[in-house]
Motif scaffolding. Structure first.
Motif, PDB file in Angstrom:
ATOM      1  N   ASP A 217       0.660  -1.231  -0.149  1.00  0.00           N
ATOM      2  CA  ASP A 217      -0.018   0.061   0.144  1.00  0.00           C
ATOM      3  C   ASP A 217       1.049   1.186  -0.135  1.00  0.00           C
ATOM      4  N   LEU A 218       0.264   2.745  -0.171  1.00  0.00           N
ATOM      5  CA  LEU A 218       1.026   3.760  -0.146  1.00  0.00           C
ATOM      6  C   LEU A 218       0.996   4.423   1.091  1.00  0.00           C
ATOM      7  N   ASP A 219      -0.241   5.159   1.441  1.00  0.00           N
ATOM      8  CA  ASP A 219      -0.570   6.031   2.347  1.00  0.00           C
ATOM      9  C   ASP A 219      -0.229   5.260   3.768  1.00  0.00           C
ATOM     10  N   HIS A 220       0.746   5.857   4.880  1.00  0.00           N
ATOM     11  CA  HIS A 220       0.981   5.491   6.164  1.00  0.00           C
ATOM     12  C   HIS A 220       1.418   3.977   5.868  1.00  0.00           C
ATOM     13  N   THR A 221       2.134   3.726   4.634  1.00  0.00           N
ATOM     14  CA  THR A 221       2.962   2.312   4.514  1.00  0.00           C
ATOM     15  C   THR A 221       4.213   2.717   3.870  1.00  0.00           C
ATOM     16  N   LEU A 222       4.314   3.341   2.969  1.00  0.00           N
ATOM     17  CA  LEU A 222       5.634   3.770   2.345  1.00  0.00           C
ATOM     18  C   LEU A 222       5.908   5.172   2.891  1.00  0.00           C
ATOM     19  N   TYR A 223       5.162   5.737   3.626  1.00  0.00           N
ATOM     20  CA  TYR A 223       5.524   7.089   3.973  1.00  0.00           C
ATOM     21  C   TYR A 223       4.400   7.704   5.060  1.00  0.00           C
ATOM     22  N   ALA A 224       4.599   8.710   5.716  1.00  0.00           N
ATOM     23  CA  ALA A 224       3.500   9.243   6.708  1.00  0.00           C
ATOM     24  C   ALA A 224       2.820  10.232   5.846  1.00  0.00           C
ATOM     25  N   GLY A 225       1.310  10.078   6.043  1.00  0.00           N
ATOM     26  CA  GLY A 225       0.453  11.032   5.244  1.00  0.00           C
ATOM     27  C   GLY A 225      -0.338  10.361   4.535  1.00  0.00           C
ATOM     28  N   VAL A 226      -1.226  11.065   3.741  1.00  0.00           N
ATOM     29  CA  VAL A 226      -2.288  10.682   2.982  1.00  0.00           C
ATOM     30  C   VAL A 226      -2.188  11.362   1.614  1.00  0.00           C
ATOM     31  N   LEU A 227      -1.676  10.950   0.334  1.00  0.00           N
ATOM     32  CA  LEU A 227      -1.418  11.504  -0.925  1.00  0.00           C
ATOM     33  C   LEU A 227      -2.647  12.320  -1.036  1.00  0.00           C
ATOM     34  N   GLU A 229      -4.942  13.924   0.533  1.00  0.00           N
ATOM     35  CA  GLU A 229      -5.042  14.890   1.351  1.00  0.00           C
ATOM     36  C   GLU A 229      -3.994  16.120   1.524  1.00  0.00           C
ATOM     37  N   ASP A 230      -2.719  15.447   1.659  1.00  0.00           N
ATOM     38  CA  ASP A 230      -1.546  16.194   1.772  1.00  0.00           C
ATOM     39  C   ASP A 230      -0.625  16.715   0.593  1.00  0.00           C
ATOM     40  N   GLY A 231      -1.010  15.861  -0.480  1.00  0.00           N
ATOM     41  CA  GLY A 231      -0.325  16.267  -1.764  1.00  0.00           C
ATOM     42  C   GLY A 231       1.013  15.533  -1.861  1.00  0.00           C
ATOM     43  N   VAL A 232       1.453  15.773  -3.209  1.00  0.00           N
ATOM     44  CA  VAL A 232       2.656  15.190  -3.501  1.00  0.00           C
ATOM     45  C   VAL A 232       4.028  15.615  -2.591  1.00  0.00           C
ATOM     46  N   ASP A 233       3.924  16.815  -2.195  1.00  0.00           N
ATOM     47  CA  ASP A 233       5.151  17.488  -1.417  1.00  0.00           C
ATOM     48  C   ASP A 233       4.750  17.262   0.227  1.00  0.00           C
ATOM     49  N   GLY A 234       3.486  17.101   0.677  1.00  0.00           N
ATOM     50  CA  GLY A 234       2.913  16.955   1.920  1.00  0.00           C
ATOM     51  C   GLY A 234       3.277  15.621   2.588  1.00  0.00           C
ATOM     52  N   VAL A 235       3.249  14.663   1.924  1.00  0.00           N
ATOM     53  CA  VAL A 235       3.775  13.187   2.552  1.00  0.00           C
ATOM     54  C   VAL A 235       5.104  13.370   3.015  1.00  0.00           C
ATOM     55  N   VAL A 236       5.262  12.625   4.134  1.00  0.00           N
ATOM     56  CA  VAL A 236       6.686  12.807   4.736  1.00  0.00           C
ATOM     57  C   VAL A 236       7.551  11.375   4.963  1.00  0.00           C
ATOM     58  N   LEU A 237       8.495  11.612   4.508  1.00  0.00           N
ATOM     59  CA  LEU A 237       9.462  10.496   4.365  1.00  0.00           C
ATOM     60  C   LEU A 237      10.578  10.503   5.338  1.00  0.00           C
ATOM     61  N   THR A 238      10.257   9.733   6.568  1.00  0.00           N
ATOM     62  CA  THR A 238      10.936   9.772   7.827  1.00  0.00           C
ATOM     63  C   THR A 238      12.067   8.760   7.527  1.00  0.00           C
ATOM     64  N   GLU A 239      13.027   8.652   8.529  1.00  0.00           N
ATOM     65  CA  GLU A 239      14.132   7.814   8.079  1.00  0.00           C
ATOM     66  C   GLU A 239      13.790   6.408   8.199  1.00  0.00           C
ATOM     67  N   GLY A 240      12.763   6.075   9.060  1.00  0.00           N
ATOM     68  CA  GLY A 240      12.116   4.808   8.942  1.00  0.00           C
ATOM     69  C   GLY A 240      11.578   4.221   7.829  1.00  0.00           C
ATOM     70  N   TYR A 241      10.932   5.295   7.201  1.00  0.00           N
ATOM     71  CA  TYR A 241      10.106   4.953   5.855  1.00  0.00           C
ATOM     72  C   TYR A 241      11.319   4.919   4.689  1.00  0.00           C
ATOM     73  N   ARG A 242      12.183   5.722   5.000  1.00  0.00           N
ATOM     74  CA  ARG A 242      13.240   5.489   3.781  1.00  0.00           C
ATOM     75  C   ARG A 242      13.955   4.265   4.069  1.00  0.00           C
ATOM     76  N   GLN A 243      14.159   3.780   5.255  1.00  0.00           N
ATOM     77  CA  GLN A 243      14.994   2.471   5.261  1.00  0.00           C
ATOM     78  C   GLN A 243      13.768   1.325   4.673  1.00  0.00           C
ATOM     79  N   LEU A 244      12.504   1.414   5.033  1.00  0.00           N
ATOM     80  CA  LEU A 244      11.581   0.362   4.685  1.00  0.00           C
ATOM     81  C   LEU A 244      11.566   0.376   3.055  1.00  0.00           C
ATOM     82  N   GLN A 245      11.822   1.662   2.456  1.00  0.00           N
ATOM     83  CA  GLN A 245      11.647   1.708   1.207  1.00  0.00           C
ATOM     84  C   GLN A 245      12.946   1.066   0.363  1.00  0.00           C
ATOM     85  N   GLN A 246      14.061   1.209   1.313  1.00  0.00           N
ATOM     86  CA  GLN A 246      15.236   0.795   0.674  1.00  0.00           C
ATOM     87  C   GLN A 246      15.283  -0.914   0.800  1.00  0.00           C
ATOM     88  N   PHE A 247      14.911  -1.237   1.838  1.00  0.00           N
ATOM     89  CA  PHE A 247      14.742  -2.534   2.122  1.00  0.00           C
ATOM     90  C   PHE A 247      13.812  -3.296   1.066  1.00  0.00           C
TER      91      PHE A 247
END
Length: 377
Positions: A217-227, A229-247
């Motif tokens: 899934d995307l929202d709150h799975t690969l980043y924090a936020g809802v695409l 509602e928050d828009g492309v620039d509004g969703v947040v890639l925390t370090e934890g989500y960055r590591q998850l995406q890299q994994f």
């Protein structure tokens, strides 16, 4: 109706248990307090445990992980036997050697123990055609490397490095003070970490059919936020989500198909991956993209069809327990996993989901992903 209720309850128990199961250092009391009941096993396998120290306490900690993964392992424990005589070898799916190396190295030179161990493994290989997992540890990097080299020379023999697994989570392997009471030198937290590795990696790696696709899934799975509602620039890639995406991207490189399954507007999702250059995952990393407002169960069925695999080879990860439960009800074969608010927990849960990890990565696995992409192009 009762079957549907039992299934829903089982899946909700699984999702609620994930934080305890996949904490970096799982606590014994937390594991023992989990109420996860097995439903229908994906596989039932038998394990011969040849041991010279206690296995029972680790076996008890394996139970919630087995129930979580819908796996049943029937363990047959040998007597305590430093000699490893293998006088009677019952037919089994796996041969597990659960060895306290310190008992041997207190009286033997390491090289002499290695030669003896080689002979014992070869003897067991003659008496059993099942995969062999050697679970022990070396005292140094050189000894560990020698153990890896030893099993590499034998057919279907694998080395489960207990020390390396504990080091991953900064857990002390040994507690010699409690050894006389517990029957094993393994520390308490180490036993929890090793129980998880036994179920999610080492034994699953030789007993379970492989999980071939990871559907995300995307929202709150690969980043924090809802695409939406928050828009492309509004969703947040925390370090934890960055590591998850890299994994996830690394899994794709190792031959696991990646699929995107999200309730969003396609144009928004395409823009997201085009604009957010900080995302490790790229649009082209996904072999299949299912972006719509329709049923996610139907979407996962289409993912399986597009990848030419069975639905039970797809692991679906979503942050909405209700969505996961509906998928489990409509498509019982599919595998489901809850995306925690802590992306690090989600990454651990994916990593240790039984069937996803493999002892050996074959070149053909990665080639299948590339071939599908080439065919699509």
């Amino acid at each position: 109706m009762n079957d549907m209720t039992d299934s829903l309850q089982h899946h909700m128990q699984r999702f609620q248990a994930q934080d305890a199961l996949f904490a970096p250092q799982p606590k014994r009391l937390a594991l023992q307090g989990l109420d996860v009941k097995p439903l229908k096993s994906r596989v039932t396998a038998s394990v011969n445990v040849w041991r010279n120290h206690a296995f029972e306490s680790v076996a008890a900690l394996m139970l919630p992980y087995l129930a979580f993964g819908d796996v049943q392992l029937e363990c047959s424990l040998s007597d305590y036997d430093d000699a490893l005589l293998f006088a009677d070898v019952p037919k089994a799916d796996v041969e597990l050697l659960w060895l306290d190396s310190s008992r041997y190295l207190a009286r033997l030179d390491f090289d002499d123990w290695l030669k003896w161990l080689d002979e014992r493994l070869r003897t067991l290989r003659i008496r059993s055609q099942a995969p062999i997992v050697l679970a022990t540890w070396g005292r140094s990097a050189a000894e560990t490397q020698a153990l890896h080299k030893l099993v590499g020379q034998l057919t279907a023999v694998h080395f489960a490095d207990l020390a390396a697994e504990c080091a991953l989570f900064d857990v002390k392997l040994l507690d010699l003070r409690a050894a006389s009471m517990s029957g094993t030198p393994l520390a308490g937290v180490a036993q929890s970490v090793l129980a998880r590795a036994l179920v999610g990696h080492w034994l699953a790696g030789v007993t379970l059919p492989p999980v071939k696709a990871l559907a995300l899934d995307l929202d709150h799975t690969l980043y924090a936020g809802v695409l939406g509602e928050d828009g492309v620039d509004g969703v947040v890639l925390t370090e934890g989500y960055r590591q998850l995406q890299q994994f996830a991207r690394e899994l794709g490189a190792r031959g696991v198909f990646l699929a995107l399954v999200s309730r969003n507007e396609l144009v928004d999702v395409e823009k997201l991956f085009a604009v957010r250059e900080d995302f490790p995952l790229r649009w082209d990393d996904f072999s299949v993209q299912e972006i719509s407002w329709g049923s996610k169960a139907d979407a996962i069925a289409r993912v399986a069809q597009a990848l030419r695999i069975a639905p039970d080879a797809v692991l679906f990860v979503d942050d909405n327990p209700g969505e996961l439960a509906s998928v489990a009800m409509a498509l019982p074969q599919a595998l489901t996993l809850f995306a925690s608010a802590d992306a690090n927990h989600t990454q651990l849960a994916i990593n240790y989901f039984p069937g996803l990890w493999r002892w050996k990565i074959e070149a053909d696995d990665a080639k299948r992903v590339q071939d599908l992409k080439a065919n699509a192009e």
